[in-house]
Design an enzyme around this catalytic site. Structure first.
Site, mmCIF file in Angstrom:
data_model
loop_
_atom_site.group_PDB
_atom_site.id
_atom_site.type_symbol
_atom_site.label_atom_id
_atom_site.label_comp_id
_atom_site.label_asym_id
_atom_site.label_seq_id
_atom_site.Cartn_x
_atom_site.Cartn_y
_atom_site.Cartn_z
ATOM 1 N N SER A 67 2.505 -6.589 4.526
ATOM 2 C CA SER A 67 1.993 -6.007 5.773
ATOM 3 C C SER A 67 0.618 -5.397 5.553
ATOM 4 O O SER A 67 0.329 -4.868 4.470
ATOM 5 C CB SER A 67 2.933 -4.904 6.262
ATOM 6 N N TYR A 87 7.029 2.941 4.389
ATOM 7 C CA TYR A 87 7.088 1.517 4.750
ATOM 8 C C TYR A 87 5.938 0.751 4.100
ATOM 9 O O TYR A 87 6.139 -0.298 3.483
ATOM 10 C CB TYR A 87 7.035 1.371 6.279
#
Ligand code: NAD
Length: 253
Positions: free
Chosen positions: A146, A156
């Site tokens: 990501s 995350y």
């Protein structure tokens, strides 16, 4: 044109109407048979049905990527129905579900869960498919990273940065088996989860909107070209890389 005729792919996290479904569709349209796996069994079956209706050979299965036994059963299903595994897309992850607690205060149980799903899940699924890939003379593994991992601004993001590190380690060790391992790092993708993460009109969506050279927001179809590059013969000389598809948000030499 990328040709995956005769290839068998597993896409984890394909049980939502998100990126995984589009990944499975992209591989299926290129000729691959696709196993769509998700902890949400109903979702996996629904995606398989949608793809079958589009003329793709698809099968939905339940998997929990933190559970080696469940992963073993997924790979066994791929063997039974399609003869083995050539392509693994490690797309399952927790994202919108996670809190934005600063790292120094991060609750241990949530930390362990993120690492188990987003990082260890990638390793366990890879371990499970490699024997079949070796038998078949090679394979392709694509991990979902990501833009949020470069640099990591959250737990995350850190899990996705780690996915990119794992990608390098696996690529080094599996190259001799003709198994190529790469990662895709998307910007903000307008899936249901993407909108839950950064809702329309929110400060975070506004902020992200200014981060990219072109457009910071994409749709799952924006990732299809990179996926085909990394799974087809066109990508034969590429391994250990994290490829950004994010409108020029993250730039690395
Ligand atoms: N949407 C974005 O903006 C964006 C941006 C960059 C990266 N990503 C990554 O792309 C991937 C897909 O994102 P999405 O937007 O489609 O999200 P999504 O939440 O729709 O898809 C994730 C899927 O993973 C499944 N899953 C969760 N835990 C699992 C487990 N233990 N075992 C098996 N399956 C499990 C979920 O049920 C879900 O269907 C994720 O890896 C996400 O981190 C998304």
């Amino acid at each position: 044109v990328s040709d995956l005729q005769g290839k068998v792919a597993i896409v984890t996290g394909g049980g939502s109407n998100g990126i995984g479904r589009q990944y499975a569709r992209t591989l299926g349209n290129a000729g691959a048979s696709v196993v769509v796996a998700d902890i949400n069994e109903e979702g996996a079956l629904a995606t398989a049905k949608v793809l079958e209706d589009e003329g793709i050979r698809a099968l939905g299965v339940k998997v929990d990527v933190t559970d080696p036994q469940s992963i073993g059963a997924m790979v066994e299903t791929a063997r039974e129905h399609f003869g083995g595994v050539d392509i693994l897309i490690n797309n399952a992850a927790l994202m919108a579900e996670l809190s934005h607690t600063p790292l120094v205060e991060y609750p241990l149980d949530e930390w362990n869960l993120i690492i188990a799903v987003n990082v260890t899940g990638v390793l366990l699924c890879t371990q499970a498919v490699v024997p079949s890939m070796r038998e078949r003379g090679g394979g392709r593994i694509v991990n979902q990273s990501s833009a949020g991992g470069f640099p990591p601004g959250s737990a995350y993001g850190l899990s996705k940065y780690t996915v990119s590190g794992l990608t390098m380690g696996l690529a080094r060790q599996l190259g001799k088996d003709n198994i190529l391992v790469n990662a895709i790092a998307p910007g903000l993708v307008n899936t249901d989860a993407g909108f839950r993460l950064a809702p329309e009109g929110s400060a975070s969506r506004e902020r992200i909107g200014h981060l990219a050279a072109t457009r910071a927001f994409g749709v799952p179809e924006d990732l299809s070209g990179v996926l085909l590059l990394l799974t087809s013969r066109d990508g034969d000389w590429i391994t250990g890389q994290t490829i950004s598809a994010d409108g020029g948000w993250v730039m690395r030499a």
